[in-house]
Design a protein around this motif. Structure first.
Motif, PDB file in Angstrom:
ATOM      1  N   PRO A  27       0.796  -1.227   0.000  1.00  0.00           N
ATOM      2  CA  PRO A  27       0.000   0.000   0.000  1.00  0.00           C
ATOM      3  C   PRO A  27       0.829   1.278   0.000  1.00  0.00           C
ATOM      4  O   PRO A  27       0.303   2.351  -0.282  1.00  0.00           O
ATOM      5  CB  PRO A  27      -0.822  -0.117   1.284  1.00  0.00           C
ATOM      6  N   ASN A  28       2.127   1.188   0.335  1.00  0.00           N
ATOM      7  CA  ASN A  28       3.031   2.343   0.324  1.00  0.00           C
ATOM      8  C   ASN A  28       2.397   3.573   0.977  1.00  0.00           C
ATOM      9  O   ASN A  28       2.292   4.640   0.345  1.00  0.00           O
ATOM     10  CB  ASN A  28       3.458   2.677  -1.114  1.00  0.00           C
ATOM     11  N   PRO A  29       1.967   3.472   2.237  1.00  0.00           N
ATOM     12  CA  PRO A  29       1.248   4.582   2.862  1.00  0.00           C
ATOM     13  C   PRO A  29       2.124   5.823   3.055  1.00  0.00           C
ATOM     14  O   PRO A  29       3.345   5.743   3.147  1.00  0.00           O
ATOM     15  CB  PRO A  29       0.828   3.999   4.214  1.00  0.00           C
ATOM     16  N   VAL A  30       1.455   6.955   3.122  1.00  0.00           N
ATOM     17  CA  VAL A  30       2.085   8.238   3.421  1.00  0.00           C
ATOM     18  C   VAL A  30       1.598   8.684   4.793  1.00  0.00           C
ATOM     19  O   VAL A  30       0.392   8.701   5.052  1.00  0.00           O
ATOM     20  CB  VAL A  30       1.724   9.303   2.367  1.00  0.00           C
ATOM     21  N   VAL A  31       2.530   9.033   5.680  1.00  0.00           N
ATOM     22  CA  VAL A  31       2.185   9.538   7.005  1.00  0.00           C
ATOM     23  C   VAL A  31       2.480  11.032   7.036  1.00  0.00           C
ATOM     24  O   VAL A  31       3.596  11.463   6.714  1.00  0.00           O
ATOM     25  CB  VAL A  31       2.995   8.821   8.103  1.00  0.00           C
ATOM     26  N   ALA A  32       1.492  11.824   7.408  1.00  0.00           N
ATOM     27  CA  ALA A  32       1.656  13.269   7.571  1.00  0.00           C
ATOM     28  C   ALA A  32       1.510  13.588   9.052  1.00  0.00           C
ATOM     29  O   ALA A  32       0.400  13.560   9.603  1.00  0.00           O
ATOM     30  CB  ALA A  32       0.624  14.026   6.745  1.00  0.00           C
ATOM     31  N   GLY A  33       2.637  13.851   9.718  1.00  0.00           N
ATOM     32  CA  GLY A  33       2.643  14.085  11.153  1.00  0.00           C
ATOM     33  C   GLY A  33       2.251  15.495  11.529  1.00  0.00           C
ATOM     34  O   GLY A  33       2.000  16.350  10.669  1.00  0.00           O
ATOM     35  N   PRO A  34       2.228  15.800  12.825  1.00  0.00           N
ATOM     36  CA  PRO A  34       1.771  17.110  13.305  1.00  0.00           C
ATOM     37  C   PRO A  34       2.648  18.263  12.851  1.00  0.00           C
ATOM     38  O   PRO A  34       2.174  19.396  12.754  1.00  0.00           O
ATOM     39  CB  PRO A  34       1.792  16.955  14.828  1.00  0.00           C
ATOM     40  N   SER A  35       3.924  17.989  12.551  1.00  0.00           N
ATOM     41  CA  SER A  35       4.814  19.067  12.095  1.00  0.00           C
ATOM     42  C   SER A  35       5.110  18.981  10.608  1.00  0.00           C
ATOM     43  O   SER A  35       6.051  19.606  10.111  1.00  0.00           O
ATOM     44  CB  SER A  35       6.125  19.030  12.896  1.00  0.00           C
ATOM     45  N   ALA A  36       4.307  18.239   9.871  1.00  0.00           N
ATOM     46  CA  ALA A  36       4.529  18.101   8.428  1.00  0.00           C
ATOM     47  C   ALA A  36       4.232  19.403   7.706  1.00  0.00           C
ATOM     48  O   ALA A  36       3.354  20.178   8.106  1.00  0.00           O
ATOM     49  CB  ALA A  36       3.642  16.990   7.862  1.00  0.00           C
ATOM     50  N   ASP A  37       4.971  19.639   6.625  1.00  0.00           N
ATOM     51  CA  ASP A  37       4.676  20.731   5.708  1.00  0.00           C
ATOM     52  C   ASP A  37       3.529  20.242   4.820  1.00  0.00           C
ATOM     53  O   ASP A  37       3.727  19.399   3.940  1.00  0.00           O
ATOM     54  CB  ASP A  37       5.920  21.048   4.877  1.00  0.00           C
ATOM     55  N   ILE A  38       2.336  20.749   5.072  1.00  0.00           N
ATOM     56  CA  ILE A  38       1.151  20.224   4.394  1.00  0.00           C
ATOM     57  C   ILE A  38       1.254  20.378   2.891  1.00  0.00           C
ATOM     58  O   ILE A  38       0.900  19.466   2.124  1.00  0.00           O
ATOM     59  CB  ILE A  38      -0.120  20.909   4.936  1.00  0.00           C
ATOM     60  N   SER A  39       1.760  21.494   2.422  1.00  0.00           N
ATOM     61  CA  SER A  39       1.892  21.711   0.973  1.00  0.00           C
ATOM     62  C   SER A  39       2.847  20.694   0.362  1.00  0.00           C
ATOM     63  O   SER A  39       2.602  20.176  -0.737  1.00  0.00           O
ATOM     64  CB  SER A  39       2.372  23.137   0.693  1.00  0.00           C
ATOM     65  N   GLN A  40       3.939  20.400   1.067  1.00  0.00           N
ATOM     66  CA  GLN A  40       4.892  19.404   0.571  1.00  0.00           C
ATOM     67  C   GLN A  40       4.242  18.025   0.493  1.00  0.00           C
ATOM     68  O   GLN A  40       4.400  17.309  -0.508  1.00  0.00           O
ATOM     69  CB  GLN A  40       6.115  19.332   1.490  1.00  0.00           C
ATOM     70  N   VAL A  41       3.493  17.653   1.522  1.00  0.00           N
ATOM     71  CA  VAL A  41       2.827  16.349   1.528  1.00  0.00           C
ATOM     72  C   VAL A  41       1.834  16.245   0.374  1.00  0.00           C
ATOM     73  O   VAL A  41       1.782  15.230  -0.333  1.00  0.00           O
ATOM     74  CB  VAL A  41       2.114  16.108   2.868  1.00  0.00           C
ATOM     75  N   VAL A  42       1.062  17.298   0.165  1.00  0.00           N
ATOM     76  CA  VAL A  42       0.066  17.280  -0.906  1.00  0.00           C
ATOM     77  C   VAL A  42       0.736  17.170  -2.268  1.00  0.00           C
ATOM     78  O   VAL A  42       0.332  16.356  -3.111  1.00  0.00           O
ATOM     79  CB  VAL A  42      -0.837  18.527  -0.821  1.00  0.00           C
ATOM     80  N   ARG A  43       1.764  17.972  -2.506  1.00  0.00           N
ATOM     81  CA  ARG A  43       2.470  17.911  -3.798  1.00  0.00           C
ATOM     82  C   ARG A  43       3.012  16.514  -4.056  1.00  0.00           C
ATOM     83  O   ARG A  43       2.830  15.939  -5.144  1.00  0.00           O
ATOM     84  CB  ARG A  43       3.614  18.924  -3.831  1.00  0.00           C
ATOM     85  N   ALA A  44       3.685  15.949  -3.055  1.00  0.00           N
ATOM     86  CA  ALA A  44       4.304  14.637  -3.231  1.00  0.00           C
ATOM     87  C   ALA A  44       3.251  13.550  -3.401  1.00  0.00           C
ATOM     88  O   ALA A  44       3.410  12.643  -4.232  1.00  0.00           O
ATOM     89  CB  ALA A  44       5.200  14.325  -2.036  1.00  0.00           C
ATOM     90  N   THR A  45       2.188  13.628  -2.633  1.00  0.00           N
ATOM     91  CA  THR A  45       1.154  12.592  -2.693  1.00  0.00           C
ATOM     92  C   THR A  45       0.407  12.638  -4.016  1.00  0.00           C
ATOM     93  O   THR A  45       0.134  11.588  -4.621  1.00  0.00           O
ATOM     94  CB  THR A  45       0.168  12.749  -1.521  1.00  0.00           C
ATOM     95  N   VAL A  46       0.072  13.835  -4.486  1.00  0.00           N
ATOM     96  CA  VAL A  46      -0.632  13.950  -5.768  1.00  0.00           C
ATOM     97  C   VAL A  46       0.249  13.430  -6.902  1.00  0.00           C
ATOM     98  O   VAL A  46      -0.201  12.657  -7.763  1.00  0.00           O
ATOM     99  CB  VAL A  46      -1.062  15.401  -6.028  1.00  0.00           C
ATOM    100  N   ALA A  47       1.517  13.833  -6.912  1.00  0.00           N
ATOM    101  CA  ALA A  47       2.425  13.405  -7.984  1.00  0.00           C
ATOM    102  C   ALA A  47       2.616  11.896  -7.986  1.00  0.00           C
ATOM    103  O   ALA A  47       2.666  11.263  -9.052  1.00  0.00           O
ATOM    104  CB  ALA A  47       3.774  14.108  -7.847  1.00  0.00           C
ATOM    105  N   SER A  48       2.718  11.297  -6.795  1.00  0.00           N
ATOM    106  CA  SER A  48       2.965   9.853  -6.737  1.00  0.00           C
ATOM    107  C   SER A  48       1.675   9.051  -6.917  1.00  0.00           C
ATOM    108  O   SER A  48       1.685   8.012  -7.585  1.00  0.00           O
ATOM    109  CB  SER A  48       3.652   9.478  -5.419  1.00  0.00           C
ATOM    110  N   ARG A  49       0.556   9.525  -6.367  1.00  0.00           N
ATOM    111  CA  ARG A  49      -0.696   8.784  -6.546  1.00  0.00           C
ATOM    112  C   ARG A  49      -1.164   8.818  -7.997  1.00  0.00           C
ATOM    113  O   ARG A  49      -1.737   7.847  -8.497  1.00  0.00           O
ATOM    114  CB  ARG A  49      -1.779   9.384  -5.641  1.00  0.00           C
ATOM    115  N   LEU A  50      -0.911   9.935  -8.694  1.00  0.00           N
ATOM    116  CA  LEU A  50      -1.387  10.071 -10.070  1.00  0.00           C
ATOM    117  C   LEU A  50      -0.312   9.765 -11.103  1.00  0.00           C
ATOM    118  O   LEU A  50      -0.523  10.002 -12.295  1.00  0.00           O
ATOM    119  CB  LEU A  50      -1.949  11.486 -10.296  1.00  0.00           C
ATOM    120  N   PHE A  51       0.835   9.236 -10.681  1.00  0.00           N
ATOM    121  CA  PHE A  51       1.851   8.819 -11.638  1.00  0.00           C
ATOM    122  C   PHE A  51       1.246   7.776 -12.570  1.00  0.00           C
ATOM    123  O   PHE A  51       0.690   6.773 -12.123  1.00  0.00           O
ATOM    124  CB  PHE A  51       3.069   8.245 -10.904  1.00  0.00           C
ATOM    125  N   ASN A  52       1.339   8.029 -13.856  1.00  0.00           N
ATOM    126  CA  ASN A  52       0.722   7.155 -14.864  1.00  0.00           C
ATOM    127  C   ASN A  52      -0.753   6.905 -14.558  1.00  0.00           C
ATOM    128  O   ASN A  52      -1.256   5.789 -14.710  1.00  0.00           O
ATOM    129  CB  ASN A  52       1.472   5.825 -14.975  1.00  0.00           C
TER     130      ASN A  52
END
Length: 377
Positions: free
Chosen positions: A145-170
């Motif tokens: 499942p390759n989960p993504v964990v976004a903790g309390p001090s995560a940069d939300i914009s960074q998490v969103v950018r990375a997650t969108v790019a990786s989830r929508l790859f191909n």
């Protein structure tokens, strides 16, 4: 490019060609480190996606230390693989022979192999492994499942950018795409809103169009499975959820689940991601150590969660604040420590670990071990 974009998006095809070239450039170094017995036959059940990269990883690369590589193409991409082989079969030192035969016939050919490479569904591996002599190692490359964990001090914009790019790859059709995002309760609402907005901004477009896009899905069985998942959980859909059966297209979709402990999404292989929350790092540790996730542990990305520092969490490799795509390297072992993700089967035994063909060819049994590079956080 024309051949690859029949299956993949233009951006993922470019990434595939770059990865394939990088692996070939690392071939000489792999050969220098090879400690196995040269020669013999390698039999490969080729995956249906990343056909060029897979042809290189499981065809050209083992050809550096074997006499013959037999490849059986997946039925889903048979025509594309045969066309690809026609383009590449005359390059120097290409050891690949296409075995365009039934699964039963190919299993018979595996009886004369030094090694068998199986890429595909774990259930299918279980069906064929007992038909192959037990002394022949079978390397099983699956998924997780390759989960993504976004903790309390995560940069939300960074998490969103990375997650969108990786989830929508191909278009989401890759085994490295994350199927689950686990967000800390303190940032959950904000992250959920930004993720939905980012998904909504990705255009629907044909596979040939450059940039991050949402194309029609190539794999009809994956489309049907994802569409069914959306319908079953329709009441939990936060964003997206549109299904166009005529064009085999799915809108990028967020499906919310209230409790992490009860959330074990299948491999969605589509532009669909599950979302849930947590309050303490211990909840994630317990989830990764659960029976289901231990079996399929592969990679986990961790952003802004100081309570998850170990290199291995459960049976998953901790990528730190990077995606599984960022750390994947075709010249190094691939996968995690879950037997559904990556494992060696031999002599009636199994050991789950990241796999690299050239290293596994130097092992005499499943009990043999070798140092695996730790992933820096």
């Amino acid at each position: 490019m024309q051949l690859l974009t029949e299956i993949a998006t233009r951006d993922s095809a470019i990434a595939e060609m770059e990865s394939a070239t990088t692996v070939l450039r690392g071939g000489c170094e792999e050969v220098r480190q090879f400690s196995g017995r040269p020669g013999g036959r390698v039999c490969t059940f080729l995956p249906s996606n990343n056909v060029l990269y897979s042809y290189v990883l499981f065809g050209l690369m083992p050809g550096l230390w074997s006499d013959e590589v037999l490849i059986r193409p997946s039925a889903r991409t048979r025509n594309a693989v045969l066309a690809l082989h026609e383009l590449l079969e005359d390059i120097p030192h290409n050891p690949v022979t296409m075995a365009d035969v039934s699964q039963r016939q190919f299993v018979a050919l595996c009886h004369e192999a030094e090694m068998v490479v199986f890429t595909g569904r774990y259930e299918n591996l279980q069906k064929i492994k007992d038909s192959i002599p037990s002394e022949i190692p079978i390397l099983g490359f699956g998924s997780g499942p390759n989960p993504v964990v976004a903790g309390p001090s995560a940069d939300i914009s960074q998490v969103v950018r990375a997650t969108v790019a990786s989830r929508l790859f191909n278009g989401g059709q890759d085994c490295l795409c994350p199927d689950l995002l686990i967000a800390h309760a303190s940032i959950y609402a904000e992250l959920r809103g930004k993720l939905a907005g980012a998904f909504d901004a990705v255009p629907r477009a044909p596979r040939e169009q450059p940039g991050l896009i949402v194309p029609s899905m190539y794999y009809t069985d994956a489309f049907e499975a994802a569409a069914s998942f959306i319908e079953v959980h329709r009441g939990k859909v936060f964003a997206g959820g549109a299904v166009d059966r005529q064009d085999c297209w799915l809108e990028p979709t967020i499906v919310e689940f209230p409790r992490l402990s009860e959330t074990h999404p299948p491999e969605l292989f589509s532009p669909v991601i599950c979302l849930t929350s947590y309050r303490e790092a211990a909840e994630i540790r317990a989830w990764l150590a659960s029976e289901t996730e231990v079996e399929r542990g592969m990679y986990v990305s961790v952003y802004g969660e100081p309570g998850l520092r170990e290199v291995i969490l459960g049976t998953s490799i901790n990528c730190g604040p990077r995606t599984s795509f960022d750390i994947e390297d075709g010249n190094r072992p691939f996968g995690g420590y879950g037997r559904r993700a990556s494992a060696r089967w031999q002599g009636g035994d199994v050991v789950a670990r990241p796999l690299l063909l050239s290293r596994e060819a130097g092992q005499t049994s499943v009990a043999s071990t070798f140092p695996t590079r730790a992933v820096a956080r």
